[in-house]
Design a protein around this motif. Structure first.
Motif, PDB file in Angstrom:
ATOM      1  N   ASP A   1       0.725  -1.196  -0.022  1.00 13.31           N
ATOM      2  CA  ASP A   1      -0.032   0.158  -0.073  1.00 13.31           C
ATOM      3  C   ASP A   1       0.949   1.249  -0.006  1.00 13.31           C
ATOM      4  OD1 ASP A   1      -2.396  -1.457   0.085  1.00 13.31           O
ATOM      5  OD2 ASP A   1      -2.244  -1.702   2.329  1.00 13.31           O
ATOM      6  N   MET A   2       2.144   1.172  -0.666  1.00 15.75           N
ATOM      7  CA  MET A   2       3.072   2.359  -0.530  1.00 15.75           C
ATOM      8  C   MET A   2       3.763   2.470  -1.940  1.00 15.75           C
ATOM      9  SD  MET A   2       4.833   4.605   0.903  1.00 15.75           S
ATOM     10  CE  MET A   2       4.402   4.401   2.824  1.00 15.75           C
ATOM     11  N   PHE A   3       4.300   1.444  -2.425  1.00 14.58           N
ATOM     12  CA  PHE A   3       5.292   1.347  -3.457  1.00 14.58           C
ATOM     13  C   PHE A   3       4.619   1.334  -4.759  1.00 14.58           C
ATOM     14  CE2 PHE A   3       7.475  -0.074  -0.013  1.00 14.58           C
ATOM     15  CZ  PHE A   3       8.658   0.604   0.362  1.00 14.58           C
ATOM     16  N   PRO A   4       4.914   2.176  -5.776  1.00 13.12           N
ATOM     17  CA  PRO A   4       4.223   2.108  -7.224  1.00 13.12           C
ATOM     18  C   PRO A   4       5.041   0.958  -7.784  1.00 13.12           C
ATOM     19  CG  PRO A   4       5.829   3.909  -7.380  1.00 13.12           C
ATOM     20  CD  PRO A   4       5.768   3.370  -5.862  1.00 13.12           C
ATOM     21  N   LYS A   5       4.024   0.267  -8.701  1.00 16.45           N
ATOM     22  CA  LYS A   5       4.579  -0.898  -9.634  1.00 16.45           C
ATOM     23  C   LYS A   5       5.892  -0.393 -10.437  1.00 16.45           C
ATOM     24  CE  LYS A   5       2.859  -4.163 -13.017  1.00 16.45           C
ATOM     25  NZ  LYS A   5       1.544  -4.499 -13.871  1.00 16.45           N
ATOM     26  N   SER A   6       6.985  -0.947 -10.304  1.00 17.71           N
ATOM     27  CA  SER A   6       8.336  -0.112 -11.013  1.00 17.71           C
ATOM     28  C   SER A   6       9.204  -1.281 -10.781  1.00 17.71           C
ATOM     29  CB  SER A   6       8.570   1.050 -10.282  1.00 17.71           C
ATOM     30  OG  SER A   6       8.741   0.738  -8.833  1.00 17.71           O
ATOM     31  N   ILE A   7      10.569  -0.902 -11.138  1.00 20.94           N
ATOM     32  CA  ILE A   7      11.903  -1.585 -10.742  1.00 20.94           C
ATOM     33  C   ILE A   7      12.626  -0.308 -10.036  1.00 20.94           C
ATOM     34  CG2 ILE A   7      13.999  -2.395 -11.717  1.00 20.94           C
ATOM     35  CD1 ILE A   7      12.246  -3.360 -14.043  1.00 20.94           C
ATOM     36  N   GLU A   8      13.120  -0.572  -8.793  1.00 20.59           N
ATOM     37  CA  GLU A   8      13.740   0.405  -8.075  1.00 20.59           C
ATOM     38  C   GLU A   8      15.284   0.101  -8.348  1.00 20.59           C
ATOM     39  OE1 GLU A   8      14.814   1.570  -3.466  1.00 20.59           O
ATOM     40  OE2 GLU A   8      13.165   0.194  -3.788  1.00 20.59           O
ATOM     41  N   VAL A   9      15.964   1.361  -8.496  1.00 15.50           N
ATOM     42  CA  VAL A   9      17.283   1.276  -8.361  1.00 15.50           C
ATOM     43  C   VAL A   9      17.691   1.878  -7.120  1.00 15.50           C
ATOM     44  CG1 VAL A   9      19.437   2.326  -9.315  1.00 15.50           C
ATOM     45  CG2 VAL A   9      17.483   1.869 -10.874  1.00 15.50           C
ATOM     46  N   GLN A  10      18.179   1.188  -6.402  1.00 17.03           N
ATOM     47  CA  GLN A  10      18.411   1.406  -4.704  1.00 17.03           C
ATOM     48  C   GLN A  10      19.594   2.387  -4.676  1.00 17.03           C
ATOM     49  OE1 GLN A  10      18.056   1.854  -1.432  1.00 17.03           O
ATOM     50  NE2 GLN A  10      17.327  -0.472  -1.192  1.00 17.03           N
ATOM     51  N   MET A  11      19.449   3.253  -3.761  1.00 16.14           N
ATOM     52  CA  MET A  11      20.283   4.470  -3.387  1.00 16.14           C
ATOM     53  C   MET A  11      20.963   4.303  -2.063  1.00 16.14           C
ATOM     54  SD  MET A  11      18.547   7.634  -5.272  1.00 16.14           S
ATOM     55  CE  MET A  11      19.805   8.781  -5.130  1.00 16.14           C
ATOM     56  N   MET A  12      20.314   3.327  -1.193  1.00 17.35           N
ATOM     57  CA  MET A  12      20.950   3.310   0.073  1.00 17.35           C
ATOM     58  C   MET A  12      22.348   3.259   0.290  1.00 17.35           C
ATOM     59  SD  MET A  12      20.007   0.146   2.961  1.00 17.35           S
ATOM     60  CE  MET A  12      18.599   0.682   3.328  1.00 17.35           C
ATOM     61  N   HIS A  13      22.937   4.114   1.201  1.00 12.76           N
ATOM     62  CA  HIS A  13      24.418   4.041   1.287  1.00 12.76           C
ATOM     63  C   HIS A  13      24.951   2.505   1.422  1.00 12.76           C
ATOM     64  CE1 HIS A  13      28.076   5.731   2.161  1.00 12.76           C
ATOM     65  NE2 HIS A  13      28.256   5.066   3.317  1.00 12.76           N
ATOM     66  N   GLU A  14      26.108   2.263   0.493  1.00 17.02           N
ATOM     67  CA  GLU A  14      26.808   0.993   0.663  1.00 17.02           C
ATOM     68  C   GLU A  14      25.862  -0.113  -0.251  1.00 17.02           C
ATOM     69  OE1 GLU A  14      28.077  -0.016   4.390  1.00 17.02           O
ATOM     70  OE2 GLU A  14      29.715   1.455   4.436  1.00 17.02           O
ATOM     71  N   ASN A  15      24.668   0.234  -0.770  1.00 12.97           N
ATOM     72  CA  ASN A  15      24.155  -0.720  -1.585  1.00 12.97           C
ATOM     73  C   ASN A  15      23.644  -0.024  -2.817  1.00 12.97           C
ATOM     74  OD1 ASN A  15      23.328  -3.147   0.370  1.00 12.97           O
ATOM     75  ND2 ASN A  15      23.057  -1.210   1.612  1.00 12.97           N
ATOM     76  N   ALA A  16      24.249   1.037  -3.296  1.00 13.30           N
ATOM     77  CA  ALA A  16      23.721   1.867  -4.318  1.00 13.30           C
ATOM     78  C   ALA A  16      23.695   0.964  -5.639  1.00 13.30           C
ATOM     79  CB  ALA A  16      24.492   3.238  -4.499  1.00 13.30           C
ATOM     80  N   GLY A  17      22.693   1.023  -6.389  1.00 12.39           N
ATOM     81  CA  GLY A  17      22.838   0.178  -7.652  1.00 12.39           C
ATOM     82  C   GLY A  17      22.073  -1.103  -7.586  1.00 12.39           C
ATOM     83  N   ASP A  18      21.607  -1.721  -6.261  1.00 14.85           N
ATOM     84  CA  ASP A  18      20.791  -2.821  -6.173  1.00 14.85           C
ATOM     85  C   ASP A  18      19.684  -2.664  -6.889  1.00 14.85           C
ATOM     86  OD1 ASP A  18      22.862  -3.904  -4.673  1.00 14.85           O
ATOM     87  OD2 ASP A  18      21.577  -3.956  -2.833  1.00 14.85           O
ATOM     88  N   PHE A  19      18.825  -3.622  -7.691  1.00  7.04           N
ATOM     89  CA  PHE A  19      17.550  -3.601  -8.194  1.00  7.04           C
ATOM     90  C   PHE A  19      16.722  -4.166  -7.100  1.00  7.04           C
ATOM     91  CE2 PHE A  19      19.447  -4.450 -12.477  1.00  7.04           C
ATOM     92  CZ  PHE A  19      19.473  -3.201 -12.813  1.00  7.04           C
ATOM     93  N   TRP A  20      15.338  -3.427  -6.803  1.00  5.83           N
ATOM     94  CA  TRP A  20      14.470  -3.959  -6.061  1.00  5.83           C
ATOM     95  C   TRP A  20      13.392  -4.184  -7.119  1.00  5.83           C
ATOM     96  CZ3 TRP A  20      13.828  -5.868  -1.103  1.00  5.83           C
ATOM     97  CH2 TRP A  20      15.033  -5.762  -0.138  1.00  5.83           C
ATOM     98  N   CYS A  21      12.696  -5.355  -7.235  1.00  5.42           N
ATOM     99  CA  CYS A  21      11.508  -5.528  -8.169  1.00  5.42           C
ATOM    100  C   CYS A  21      10.176  -5.488  -7.313  1.00  5.42           C
ATOM    101  CB  CYS A  21      11.721  -7.077  -8.585  1.00  5.42           C
ATOM    102  SG  CYS A  21      12.998  -7.495  -9.495  1.00  5.42           S
TER     103      CYS A  21
END
Length: 229
Positions: free
Chosen positions: A107-127
């Protein structure tokens, strides 16, 4: 015939160069024109403070209330260049590409592919109710039977590098290239992720407010045309 072929090639090159030269100011440095916020907490408390502001010419995700800042326009075949930093305590944030249905996950995240920016994890994909494949999927996503794109599934795909980010508080450059069913990500010049067979190839772009303040001093989008994936 040879002359015509050369002329067509020249026209293709010129068209491609013109497309690459276009940089669309999806953030104009003055206000949030062209964007809209989706912050679920505002449904019950419309007077709660903003999650996204413009400060000193920068777009700032304040981290809370949790939500997303979403472009009004839909894009296809494009490259995003973002310069960002965590000015205070590091934490979570992300750029979402090919975004569509709002609040499709938790009930929060739009349907998408996330490119992570969390420090030390930048570039991870989240489906996020969309999927994408990478090389060495088991090593980077875990057991195949746990893969999925909805609640409770393994939606994270690890990036390719460690150490591509600058130290906390310093500026980073992230480049996200979406072309056809492929998504490539660079952080400070390093190729940190490359996916293919994405289940979406067009959509909106979204910025997260997910707990930590993030400043964006540059956020540009340029179309990619006349090239092969």
């Amino acid at each position: 015939m040879r002359f015509l072929a050369c002329l067509l090639l020249l026209q293709t090159i010129i068209s491609a160069a013109e497309a690459w030269a276009q940089r669309l100011p999806i953030f104009n440095g003055k206000d949030l024109s062209g964007w809209h916020a989706d912050v679920p907490e505002k449904d019950k408390n419309p007077d709660i403070g903003p999650s996204f502001i413009v400060r000193d010419g920068m777009l700032v995700s304040l981290g809370r209330p949790l939500g997303h800042l979403i472009t009004d326009d839909v894009y296809e075949n494009y490259r995003i260049t973002a310069e960002y930093r965590f000015p205070g305590e590091t934490g979570n944030c992300g750029i979402l590409v090919h975004a569509s249905t709002p609040r499709a996950l938790y009930d929060m995240f739009p349907k998408s592919i996330e490119v992570q920016m969390m420090h030390e994890n930048a570039g991870d994909f989240w489906c996020i109710v969309e999927d994408i494949a990478v090389e060495n999927m088991v090593a980077r996503r875990g057991k195949k039977e746990d893969w999925g794109v909805t609640e409770g599934k393994n939606r994270r795909i690890l990036n390719l590098t460690d150490g591509s980010e600058n130290p906390a508080g310093e500026w980073n450059e992230m480049v996200i290239e979406c072309f056809g069913d492929r998504v490539k990500v660079w952080v400070n010049g390093d190729l940190v992720n490359e996916g293919f067979n994405a289940t979406a190839s067009r959509g909106q772009v979204a910025i997260q407010a997910e707990g930590a303040e993030v400043e964006f001093k540059k956020l540009e989008l340029e179309p990619i045309a006349g090239l092969t994936p």
